[in-house]
Write a protein that holds these residues in place. Structure first.
Motif, PDB file in Angstrom:
ATOM      1  N   LYS A  12       1.719   8.717  -9.379  1.00  0.00           N
ATOM      2  CA  LYS A  12       2.085   8.694  -8.109  1.00  0.00           C
ATOM      3  C   LYS A  12       1.498   7.155  -7.597  1.00  0.00           C
ATOM      4  N   ALA A  13       0.436   7.632  -7.308  1.00  0.00           N
ATOM      5  CA  ALA A  13      -0.237   6.851  -6.465  1.00  0.00           C
ATOM      6  C   ALA A  13      -0.325   5.327  -7.425  1.00  0.00           C
ATOM      7  N   TYR A  14       0.008   4.659  -8.294  1.00  0.00           N
ATOM      8  CA  TYR A  14       0.164   3.669  -8.624  1.00  0.00           C
ATOM      9  C   TYR A  14       2.237   3.190  -8.533  1.00  0.00           C
ATOM     10  N   LEU A  16       3.256   4.110  -5.888  1.00  0.00           N
ATOM     11  CA  LEU A  16       3.445   3.787  -4.747  1.00  0.00           C
ATOM     12  C   LEU A  16       3.185   2.247  -3.860  1.00  0.00           C
ATOM     13  N   LEU A  17       1.518   2.568  -5.203  1.00  0.00           N
ATOM     14  CA  LEU A  17       0.912   1.069  -5.054  1.00  0.00           C
ATOM     15  C   LEU A  17       1.656  -0.533  -5.038  1.00  0.00           C
ATOM     16  N   LEU A  20       4.472  -0.445  -2.032  1.00  0.00           N
ATOM     17  CA  LEU A  20       4.014  -0.982  -1.143  1.00  0.00           C
ATOM     18  C   LEU A  20       3.270  -2.104  -1.130  1.00  0.00           C
ATOM     19  N   ILE A  21       3.336  -3.126  -2.429  1.00  0.00           N
ATOM     20  CA  ILE A  21       2.772  -4.423  -2.087  1.00  0.00           C
ATOM     21  C   ILE A  21       4.315  -4.904  -2.756  1.00  0.00           C
TER      22      ILE A  21
END
Lengths: 283, 168
Positions: A12-14, A16-17, A20-21
């Motif tokens: 999920k972090a990736y 989301l990254l 957002l990028i």
């Protein structure tokens, strides 16, 4: 489906990254959007107000960054010197502009061929007084050519090189010019006896000359063309027992401040010169 | 936890105001420290990658809105900073990391990468600037200047950090 969900949760972090990028990149490309520009101009106004007041408040209670203030002082001092020099140059340029405009008007209205010359050297207050001009034979200048300014007669060329010439001015012991009183048409010989003013000599007592009369070059001169203004009569005096009157003339030209002149590319009629020379030699 | 995030938002606002008012007064040759990123790094290490990402993005966006540079640029550099800082998050020993010298290394690494991204895009957008020299000057200069403040905050606030970590 559950598998996809599990993958999403694991990374999920990736995800989301990346999202957002993408959003940030999109915003970067929207910088020229009018609405965004409007919003930013308002917010920058608010920040500017805040910064200004904070800076004023902070400077009142404490002067930070003494080193930068000292450096700023040095920079300002240097700028001050540069600006003072520039101001002085601009003033000089302004005055030169005014002078040159007058010269240009004079040159355009003159019927003679003129070579503009700058005074690069002076020898004033001596018996024989000269000016050095920055024009010479390369510019068509020759010996005995008249030199004038927009105010009046200056002198004549007595020596020439390629780039320079020497001018003997009116206030020089050897200088002579044939002149005439404009009003009464009384002729005379203009010279200088070392005093403050020029002198017209050999003027009979009975001839009509008054203070205020304008003096010009006459047609009797073989060097100077006629009608060049010389100066104004400032004094007329008589010596008892003398047949002649002494006429003092103040030159229009101020030789102590003269900076620009014109050399008249004028040559008298050669046949007249030869004829007069023959007669004088015969006498 | 919600109160913690509210505290972070409060600190973010204070740091933002300091960054806009006081920080320009202590700049050296146009290089100034970047205080907001220190909070982003802290949150990333303290709370993890997702918190670091989200906080970095919104904090960067706030700074972009109130500055004259490209909108989205600080958001991009801060979200990446938060993500990298979050990589070093350890739920079992948060205080240990936050008080260690390793945390100085984390700060330096994240600040350098964040500044590299920021100034690369910034200088690319201004074609008349000398690229290599400015990149070196601003990336390294700003990074070291920011790190100094990071170290000062780290040592001066270490007891408070331990206390807050202990409460959570």
């Amino acid at each position: 489906m559950i598998r996809i969900f599990n993958i999403f949760f694991k990374f999920k972090a990736y995800f989301l990254l990346i999202i957002l990028i993408i959003v940030s990149s999109f915003l970067l490309f929207q910088n020229n959007n009018i609405q965004i520009k409007q919003i930013r101009s308002n917010t920058i106004l608010a920040i500017g107000y805040l910064q200004e007041n904070f800076s004023d408040f902070f400077n009142m209670i404490w002067i930070p960054h003494i080193l930068s203030i000292a450096e700023e002082n040095n920079v300002l001092r240097k700028q001050n010197v540069i600006l003072s020099e520039e101001l002085s140059r601009l003033r000089e340029a302004s005055l030169e502009n005014i002078r040159l405009k007058k010269l240009l008007e004079f040159k355009q209205s003159s019927k003679y061929n003129l070579v503009t010359a700058k005074v690069v050297g002076k020898s004033i207050n001596l018996i024989r007084n000269y000016l050095t001009l920055n024009v010479g034979s390369d510019d068509g200048v020759n010996i005995n050519m008249p030199v004038i300014s927009e105010k009046g007669l200056v002198g004549k060329v007595i020596s020439v090189s390629d780039k320079y010439c020497i001018v003997e001015i009116l206030k020089s012991k050897n200088f002579k010019a044939s002149v005439i009183i404009e009003r009464s048409r009384v002729p005379g010989i203009l010279n200088w006896n070392g005093g403050e003013n020029l002198i017209i000599s050999e003027v009979a007592k009975n001839l009509d000359i008054r203070v205020g009369d304008i003096v010009k070059t006459s047609e009797y001169s073989s060097i100077f063309p006629d009608n060049i203004e010389v100066g104004t009569v400032v004094a007329v005096s008589y010596d008892t027992g003398n047949l002649f009157q002494k006429v003092e003339v103040k030159s229009y030209v101020d030789f102590s401040t003269i900076e620009e002149t014109f050399v008249l590319l004028y040559k008298p009629d050669s046949s007249r010169v030869i004829l007069e020379k023959l007669i004088y030699e015969k006498d | 936890m919600v109160i913690d995030y509210l505290k972070y938002i409060g600190i973010a606002i204070i740091l933002f105001l300091i960054q806009k008012t006081f920080i320009p007064l202590i700049s050296i040759q146009m290089i100034s420290p970047d205080l907001p990123i220190l909070l982003v790094i802290y949150i990333g290490v303290r709370r993890g990658q997702i918190s670091g990402l989200i906080f970095g993005f919104f904090f960067g966006l706030l700074i972009d809105i109130f500055s004259s540079t490209f909108l989205g640029l600080s958001a991009l550099s801060y979200l990446i900073a938060g993500f990298i800082a979050g990589y070093f998050h350890d739920e079992n020993r948060p205080a240990e990391i936050l008080q260690s010298y390793f945390y100085i290394f984390i700060m330096f690494l994240v600040i350098i990468i964040s500044n590299l991204i920021y100034y690369t895009i910034f200088i690319q957008g201004n074609n008349n600037l000398p690229y290599g020299y400015l990149l070196l000057k601003f990336v390294l200069g700003s990074s070291f200047y920011t790190l100094i403040f990071g170290v000062i905050f780290m040592f001066s606030l270490s007891k408070k950090i331990v206390k807050s970590v202990g409460e959570v």
